[in-house]
Write a protein that holds these residues in place. Sequence first.
Motif, PDB file in Angstrom:
ATOM      1  N   UNK A  74       0.820  -1.207   0.000  1.00 14.48           N
ATOM      2  CA  UNK A  74       0.000   0.000   0.000  1.00 14.48           C
ATOM      3  C   UNK A  74       0.856   1.260   0.000  1.00 14.48           C
ATOM      4  N   UNK A  75       2.034   1.213   0.651  1.00 17.47           N
ATOM      5  CA  UNK A  75       2.919   2.376   0.644  1.00 17.47           C
ATOM      6  C   UNK A  75       3.497   2.615  -0.743  1.00 17.47           C
ATOM      7  N   UNK A  76       3.809   1.520  -1.448  1.00 18.79           N
ATOM      8  CA  UNK A  76       4.304   1.661  -2.803  1.00 18.79           C
ATOM      9  C   UNK A  76       3.220   2.200  -3.730  1.00 18.79           C
ATOM     10  N   UNK A  77       1.966   1.823  -3.474  1.00 13.75           N
ATOM     11  CA  UNK A  77       0.864   2.389  -4.251  1.00 13.75           C
ATOM     12  C   UNK A  77       0.825   3.909  -4.102  1.00 13.75           C
ATOM     13  N   UNK A  78       1.001   4.365  -2.851  1.00 13.64           N
ATOM     14  CA  UNK A  78       1.004   5.804  -2.593  1.00 13.64           C
ATOM     15  C   UNK A  78       2.222   6.454  -3.254  1.00 13.64           C
ATOM     16  N   UNK A  79       3.386   5.805  -3.115  1.00  7.84           N
ATOM     17  CA  UNK A  79       4.597   6.362  -3.701  1.00  7.84           C
ATOM     18  C   UNK A  79       4.493   6.427  -5.218  1.00  7.84           C
ATOM     19  N   UNK A  80       3.849   5.419  -5.803  1.00  9.78           N
ATOM     20  CA  UNK A  80       3.701   5.411  -7.255  1.00  9.78           C
ATOM     21  C   UNK A  80       2.929   6.625  -7.745  1.00  9.78           C
ATOM     22  N   UNK A  81       2.073   7.160  -6.889  1.00 10.91           N
ATOM     23  CA  UNK A  81       1.333   8.374  -7.230  1.00 10.91           C
ATOM     24  C   UNK A  81       2.129   9.618  -6.852  1.00 10.91           C
ATOM     25  N   UNK A  82       2.756   9.580  -5.676  1.00 11.03           N
ATOM     26  CA  UNK A  82       3.383  10.782  -5.134  1.00 11.03           C
ATOM     27  C   UNK A  82       4.731  11.111  -5.767  1.00 11.03           C
ATOM     28  N   UNK A  83       5.603  10.106  -5.924  1.00  6.56           N
ATOM     29  CA  UNK A  83       6.941  10.394  -6.422  1.00  6.56           C
ATOM     30  C   UNK A  83       6.931  10.937  -7.849  1.00  6.56           C
ATOM     31  N   UNK A  84       6.163  10.361  -8.770  1.00  7.67           N
ATOM     32  CA  UNK A  84       6.110  10.996 -10.087  1.00  7.67           C
ATOM     33  C   UNK A  84       5.638  12.442 -10.024  1.00  7.67           C
ATOM     34  N   UNK A  85       4.727  12.739  -9.099  1.00  6.90           N
ATOM     35  CA  UNK A  85       4.294  14.123  -8.946  1.00  6.90           C
ATOM     36  C   UNK A  85       5.424  15.004  -8.435  1.00  6.90           C
ATOM     37  N   UNK A  86       6.240  14.459  -7.503  1.00  6.47           N
ATOM     38  CA  UNK A  86       7.388  15.205  -7.023  1.00  6.47           C
ATOM     39  C   UNK A  86       8.379  15.465  -8.147  1.00  6.47           C
ATOM     40  N   UNK A  87       8.613  14.430  -8.962  1.00  4.25           N
ATOM     41  CA  UNK A  87       9.527  14.585 -10.087  1.00  4.25           C
ATOM     42  C   UNK A  87       8.970  15.602 -11.080  1.00  4.25           C
ATOM     43  N   UNK A  88       7.662  15.520 -11.316  1.00  2.00           N
ATOM     44  CA  UNK A  88       7.035  16.482 -12.235  1.00  2.00           C
ATOM     45  C   UNK A  88       7.190  17.900 -11.708  1.00  2.00           C
ATOM     46  N   UNK A  89       7.087  18.074 -10.377  1.00  2.00           N
ATOM     47  CA  UNK A  89       7.261  19.398  -9.778  1.00  2.00           C
ATOM     48  C   UNK A  89       8.689  19.898  -9.976  1.00  2.00           C
ATOM     49  N   UNK A  90       9.622  18.964 -10.007  1.00  2.00           N
ATOM     50  CA  UNK A  90      11.020  19.313 -10.185  1.00  2.00           C
ATOM     51  C   UNK A  90      11.318  19.689 -11.637  1.00  2.00           C
ATOM     52  N   UNK A  91      10.746  18.933 -12.567  1.00  2.00           N
ATOM     53  CA  UNK A  91      11.086  19.141 -13.979  1.00  2.00           C
ATOM     54  C   UNK A  91      10.152  20.121 -14.683  1.00  2.00           C
ATOM     55  N   UNK A  92       8.939  20.299 -14.153  1.00  2.00           N
ATOM     56  CA  UNK A  92       7.981  21.198 -14.806  1.00  2.00           C
ATOM     57  C   UNK A  92       7.245  22.017 -13.742  1.00  2.00           C
ATOM     58  N   UNK A  93       7.976  22.875 -13.012  1.00  2.00           N
ATOM     59  CA  UNK A  93       7.367  23.641 -11.917  1.00  2.00           C
ATOM     60  C   UNK A  93       6.275  24.577 -12.416  1.00  2.00           C
ATOM     61  N   UNK A  94       5.278  24.849 -11.576  1.00  2.00           N
ATOM     62  CA  UNK A  94       4.169  25.704 -11.992  1.00  2.00           C
ATOM     63  C   UNK A  94       4.596  27.159 -12.197  1.00  2.00           C
ATOM     64  N   UNK A  95       3.806  27.875 -12.974  1.00  2.00           N
ATOM     65  CA  UNK A  95       3.981  29.315 -13.130  1.00  2.00           C
ATOM     66  C   UNK A  95       3.157  30.006 -12.038  1.00  2.00           C
ATOM     67  N   UNK A  96       3.765  30.959 -11.358  1.00  2.00           N
ATOM     68  CA  UNK A  96       3.108  31.636 -10.247  1.00  2.00           C
ATOM     69  C   UNK A  96       2.852  33.095 -10.591  1.00  2.00           C
ATOM     70  N   UNK A  97       1.712  33.598 -10.111  1.00  2.00           N
ATOM     71  CA  UNK A  97       1.401  35.016 -10.331  1.00  2.00           C
ATOM     72  C   UNK A  97       2.054  35.857  -9.235  1.00  2.00           C
ATOM     73  N   UNK A  98       1.744  37.131  -9.201  1.00  2.00           N
ATOM     74  CA  UNK A  98       2.350  38.046  -8.246  1.00  2.00           C
ATOM     75  C   UNK A  98       2.048  37.719  -6.810  1.00  2.00           C
ATOM     76  N   UNK A  99       0.969  36.986  -6.544  1.00  2.00           N
ATOM     77  CA  UNK A  99       0.610  36.577  -5.186  1.00  2.00           C
ATOM     78  C   UNK A  99       1.146  35.188  -4.833  1.00  2.00           C
ATOM     79  N   UNK A 100       1.914  34.608  -5.737  1.00  2.00           N
ATOM     80  CA  UNK A 100       2.473  33.292  -5.484  1.00  2.00           C
ATOM     81  C   UNK A 100       1.506  32.159  -5.731  1.00  2.00           C
ATOM     82  N   UNK A 101       0.402  32.440  -6.432  1.00  2.00           N
ATOM     83  CA  UNK A 101      -0.583  31.408  -6.729  1.00  2.00           C
ATOM     84  C   UNK A 101      -0.351  30.836  -8.128  1.00  2.00           C
ATOM     85  N   UNK A 102      -0.611  29.523  -8.304  1.00  2.00           N
ATOM     86  CA  UNK A 102      -0.417  28.920  -9.627  1.00  2.00           C
ATOM     87  C   UNK A 102      -1.289  29.599 -10.676  1.00  2.00           C
TER      88      UNK A 102
END
Length: 536
Positions: A74-102
């Motif tokens: 079950x932990x690997x199931x969670x990691x399978x969802x979370x880690x790719x999202x972490x990697x995506x955040x690293x390689x394709x970070x969001x654009x933020x407006x002047x208030x720091x919102x996506x």
Amino acid sequence: MNRHGSRGPVLAGVLGAALSVSALACSGNVITEKPGGTGGDGGGSGTTDTTAFQGKTNKVDLLLAIDNSRSMGDKQDILAVAVPDLVARLVNPPCLDGQGKPAAVPPGFGPLDACPDGTQREHIPVLDIHVGIVSSSLGGHGSDACSSSAAGKQSNNDRAHLLARKDPASFDEVETYQGLKFLAWDPAQTLSPPGEADLDVDTASDANMTALVPSLREMVLGVGQIGCGYEAQMEAWYRFLVDPTPPEEVTIDDNGAVLLKGTDKVLLAQRKAFLRPDSALAIVVLSDEDDCSIRESGQYYYVAQLKGQAGGAFHLPAARAVCSVAPGDECCYSCGQSGPKDANGNPICPDDPSCKGADGNVVYYGDLDDHINVRCFDQKRRFGIDFLYPIDRYVSALTEKTVIDRNGEVVPNPIYSDLDPSDEIFQVRDPSLVLLAGIVGVPWQDIARTNANGVARSVAGIDFNGKATGGFKNAEELGLPLPGEDSATWDVILGDPGELQASPRSADDPQHRPALGEEPDHGRRFAVSPSPSETR
């Protein structure tokens, strides 16, 4: 973290705090191609910053060290969802407006695209990443536990090799970079040969038919949960990244001591391909149990031994009585050992009558005090011996330019070496570019808010403003002194990495003690919720 106490995470002794993978890019230590700053500053056309100097790099090598023992599914199931999202955040970070919102971006917005006018990236995208996986299974370290010879038992000893399997019981593998068993993120197609350019869905951007996130998710799930129950979370990454001569085989010699044979050339080749000398190195450990990195020398393997010579259950000798109150005392050792001697060869410590039974023989534990699923728990206090590698082994591996090999020789640390002098890379990373992070757990009672009497209450717990909000403590609350004590919650979780004696809370915390009738764990470093492990 209390070395010989109940369950303290080694991360405190090594790093001080767990770090997010995305902290690599936010720390200022990673620089990379700049696809665009604010839309209105002319940065949309993209510029490149290739300046390389000590403390900065444009590359990341990310190693996931994943526990593959029972209960990890079950932990690997969670990691399978979370880690790719972490990697995506690293390689394709969001654009933020002047208030720091996506900010809203067009469909298919990628790391090479410029942010909309008036917005900017959360951090510069990282465009060159190696991602690899090792498991916690290193076999029985010379014992009869965790054999990998039977069908379906291969993952009992993954040998710290990179894993790209789809399933632990099969030989099918995920497509990886050049068949090297790791993924190479390369959206600008600058690697030679080019790596993965697609993040979520395969397109014509590269020559393969895969995408980074789906491949990584499949690799995480492929680690499985049928590996060795004596999890070597720390030693697994150490062996892959650091060990100068990783053994080809671990056997027992004629005197009953561990014998390390040969050098694992497959592992060395994988390390050389994966670990670049000028990258930022991030090691992320996922586990729901304590580390049990057993020393592979002498007879330390006894802590994992399951059967005796006659075929019955194997049990360890009892510890001397002083161990229960002062495990750091020089007279704390196993009743099966002779103990220290003075310059004249005379015993320093007095005889311990508790070590001998009515028949005059050494006292051995039974199932109640020496269950195979809790062998690595609080070892010095319980057995008089610490069977695990010392924490300093891993601290030095992450911070020092040299390490000690199996022969006791001082040799260059591979993390701080150029493993391929034939290439055109001459810069070697410094310690500021090495991070260790842990995705682990602690007993919920230790981090839940408490009522006025100091009792954990998940619903009616009081926050630091005195409101009965329940839930878990935030970062500020974790650092506040506990009622009537000088220590804070962090002290309870981490303990003292250099103190063998019982700390005020860590070793005596009832939340850190697995009861034999409950689902046990058997390690000593990661603070976790107990879960069952199959050691055979």
